[in-house]
Scaffold this motif. Structure first.
Motif, PDB file in Angstrom:
ATOM      1  N   THR A   1      -2.095  -6.987   7.844  1.00 36.23           N
ATOM      2  CA  THR A   1      -1.637  -5.611   7.724  1.00 36.23           C
ATOM      3  C   THR A   1      -0.361  -5.400   8.532  1.00 36.23           C
ATOM      4  OG1 THR A   1      -3.930  -4.922   7.467  1.00 36.23           O
ATOM      5  CG2 THR A   1      -2.352  -3.213   8.071  1.00 36.23           C
ATOM      6  N   GLU A   2      -0.298  -5.979   9.710  1.00 32.62           N
ATOM      7  CA  GLU A   2       0.880  -5.836  10.565  1.00 32.62           C
ATOM      8  C   GLU A   2       2.124  -6.401   9.893  1.00 32.62           C
ATOM      9  OE1 GLU A   2       2.461  -7.336  14.913  1.00 32.62           O
ATOM     10  OE2 GLU A   2       0.320  -7.324  14.523  1.00 32.62           O
ATOM     11  N   ALA A   3       1.982  -7.512   9.181  1.00 29.60           N
ATOM     12  CA  ALA A   3       3.119  -8.110   8.478  1.00 29.60           C
ATOM     13  C   ALA A   3       3.602  -7.183   7.370  1.00 29.60           C
ATOM     14  CB  ALA A   3       2.739  -9.469   7.909  1.00 29.60           C
ATOM     15  N   CYS A   4       2.667  -6.585   6.638  1.00 33.73           N
ATOM     16  CA  CYS A   4       3.041  -5.655   5.564  1.00 33.73           C
ATOM     17  C   CYS A   4       3.762  -4.439   6.125  1.00 33.73           C
ATOM     18  CB  CYS A   4       1.803  -5.213   4.792  1.00 33.73           C
ATOM     19  SG  CYS A   4       1.069  -6.516   3.815  1.00 33.73           S
ATOM     20  N   ARG A   5       3.237  -3.893   7.201  1.00 36.79           N
ATOM     21  CA  ARG A   5       3.880  -2.721   7.815  1.00 36.79           C
ATOM     22  C   ARG A   5       5.268  -3.068   8.342  1.00 36.79           C
ATOM     23  NH1 ARG A   5      -1.517  -0.775  10.776  1.00 36.79           N
ATOM     24  NH2 ARG A   5      -2.381   0.403   9.042  1.00 36.79           N
ATOM     25  N   GLY A   6       5.393  -4.227   8.952  1.00 33.23           N
ATOM     26  CA  GLY A   6       6.694  -4.645   9.473  1.00 33.23           C
ATOM     27  C   GLY A   6       7.706  -4.827   8.360  1.00 33.23           C
ATOM     28  N   TYR A   7       7.280  -5.418   7.255  1.00 34.35           N
ATOM     29  CA  TYR A   7       8.168  -5.622   6.118  1.00 34.35           C
ATOM     30  C   TYR A   7       8.590  -4.282   5.526  1.00 34.35           C
ATOM     31  CZ  TYR A   7       9.905  -7.209   1.603  1.00 34.35           C
ATOM     32  OH  TYR A   7      10.676  -7.430   0.494  1.00 34.35           O
ATOM     33  N   GLY A   8       7.631  -3.374   5.336  1.00 38.17           N
ATOM     34  CA  GLY A   8       7.952  -2.048   4.799  1.00 38.17           C
ATOM     35  C   GLY A   8       8.900  -1.292   5.707  1.00 38.17           C
TER      36      GLY A   8
ATOM     37  N   VAL B   1      -4.402 -14.145   2.321  1.00 36.28           N
ATOM     38  CA  VAL B   1      -4.271 -12.723   2.616  1.00 36.28           C
ATOM     39  C   VAL B   1      -3.135 -12.548   3.620  1.00 36.28           C
ATOM     40  CG1 VAL B   1      -6.639 -12.054   2.083  1.00 36.28           C
ATOM     41  CG2 VAL B   1      -6.102 -12.870   4.350  1.00 36.28           C
ATOM     42  N   ILE B   2      -2.465 -11.424   3.525  1.00 40.23           N
ATOM     43  CA  ILE B   2      -1.346 -11.106   4.413  1.00 40.23           C
ATOM     44  C   ILE B   2      -1.826 -10.084   5.424  1.00 40.23           C
ATOM     45  CG2 ILE B   2       0.983 -10.156   4.526  1.00 40.23           C
ATOM     46  CD1 ILE B   2       1.315 -11.066   1.605  1.00 40.23           C
TER      47      ILE B   2
ATOM     48  N   PRO C   1     -11.532  -5.228   9.083  1.00 38.45           N
ATOM     49  CA  PRO C   1     -10.664  -4.901   7.953  1.00 38.45           C
ATOM     50  C   PRO C   1      -9.277  -4.427   8.379  1.00 38.45           C
ATOM     51  CG  PRO C   1     -12.435  -3.298   8.142  1.00 38.45           C
ATOM     52  CD  PRO C   1     -12.730  -4.397   9.117  1.00 38.45           C
ATOM     53  N   GLY C   2      -9.105  -3.995   9.602  1.00 38.49           N
ATOM     54  CA  GLY C   2      -7.797  -3.585  10.078  1.00 38.49           C
ATOM     55  C   GLY C   2      -6.822  -4.743  10.172  1.00 38.49           C
ATOM     56  N   LEU C   3      -7.347  -5.953  10.252  1.00 33.18           N
ATOM     57  CA  LEU C   3      -6.511  -7.147  10.381  1.00 33.18           C
ATOM     58  C   LEU C   3      -5.824  -7.513   9.075  1.00 33.18           C
ATOM     59  CD1 LEU C   3      -6.778  -8.238  13.223  1.00 33.18           C
ATOM     60  CD2 LEU C   3      -8.123 -10.106  12.318  1.00 33.18           C
ATOM     61  N   PHE C   4      -6.584  -7.555   7.987  1.00 34.58           N
ATOM     62  CA  PHE C   4      -6.059  -7.964   6.695  1.00 34.58           C
ATOM     63  C   PHE C   4      -6.291  -6.912   5.619  1.00 34.58           C
ATOM     64  CE2 PHE C   4      -6.718 -11.983   8.920  1.00 34.58           C
ATOM     65  CZ  PHE C   4      -5.454 -12.526   8.792  1.00 34.58           C
ATOM     66  N   GLY C   5      -6.622  -5.701   6.011  1.00 34.77           N
ATOM     67  CA  GLY C   5      -6.845  -4.634   5.056  1.00 34.77           C
ATOM     68  C   GLY C   5      -8.213  -4.735   4.393  1.00 34.77           C
ATOM     69  N   GLY C   6      -8.575  -3.686   3.718  1.00 37.44           N
ATOM     70  CA  GLY C   6      -9.873  -3.625   3.061  1.00 37.44           C
ATOM     71  C   GLY C   6     -10.046  -4.674   1.976  1.00 37.44           C
ATOM     72  N   LYS C   7      -8.989  -4.910   1.194  1.00 34.13           N
ATOM     73  CA  LYS C   7      -9.089  -5.907   0.118  1.00 34.13           C
ATOM     74  C   LYS C   7      -9.239  -7.305   0.693  1.00 34.13           C
ATOM     75  CE  LYS C   7      -6.525  -3.176  -3.195  1.00 34.13           C
ATOM     76  NZ  LYS C   7      -5.265  -3.011  -3.904  1.00 34.13           N
ATOM     77  N   GLY C   8      -8.465  -7.612   1.729  1.00 40.18           N
ATOM     78  CA  GLY C   8      -8.567  -8.928   2.362  1.00 40.18           C
ATOM     79  C   GLY C   8      -9.936  -9.148   2.967  1.00 40.18           C
ATOM     80  N   ALA C   9     -10.458  -8.117   3.645  1.00 38.34           N
ATOM     81  CA  ALA C   9     -11.789  -8.222   4.243  1.00 38.34           C
ATOM     82  C   ALA C   9     -12.855  -8.369   3.165  1.00 38.34           C
ATOM     83  CB  ALA C   9     -12.075  -6.999   5.110  1.00 38.34           C
ATOM     84  N   GLY C  10     -12.689  -7.640   2.060  1.00 41.59           N
ATOM     85  CA  GLY C  10     -13.648  -7.740   0.960  1.00 41.59           C
ATOM     86  C   GLY C  10     -13.660  -9.131   0.344  1.00 41.59           C
TER      87      GLY C  10
END
Length: 90
Positions: free
Chosen positions: A55-62, A52-53, A27-36
């Protein structure tokens, strides 16, 4: 897919992938929702097609948004606002 470590860039892992290609066991790769969503797809449950996006991409964008805002605030000499003031009476 092989997970990337925080802050690393690797061509092995895309920033976006189809739900059915996401690794539900990490789940660390694509977050809990993506893994679910990946687990539900693997179990044969009806899940709308999508992606799914990472998690690293989301953090980088933020992070890039924060840096951009800080740079604009520094250049303008003050805090930037979004044009809305949520304080009562403003």
């Amino acid at each position: 897919m092989t997970p990337r470590s925080a802050g690393s860039v690797s061509a092995d892992l895309p920033f976006v992938c189809r739900i059915e290609d996401a690794d539900a066991s990490q789940p660390g790769l694509f977050g809990g929702k993506g893994a679910g969503l990946a687990r539900m797809t693997a179990a044969g449950l009806p899940v709308p097609p999508g992606g799914v996006i990472a998690t690293e991409a989301c953090r980088g964008y933020g992070g890039s948004l924060r840096r951009s805002r800080q740079r604009r605030e520094t250049e303008s000499g003050g805090a930037m606002t979004d044009g809305f003031d949520l304080r009562e009476g403003q």
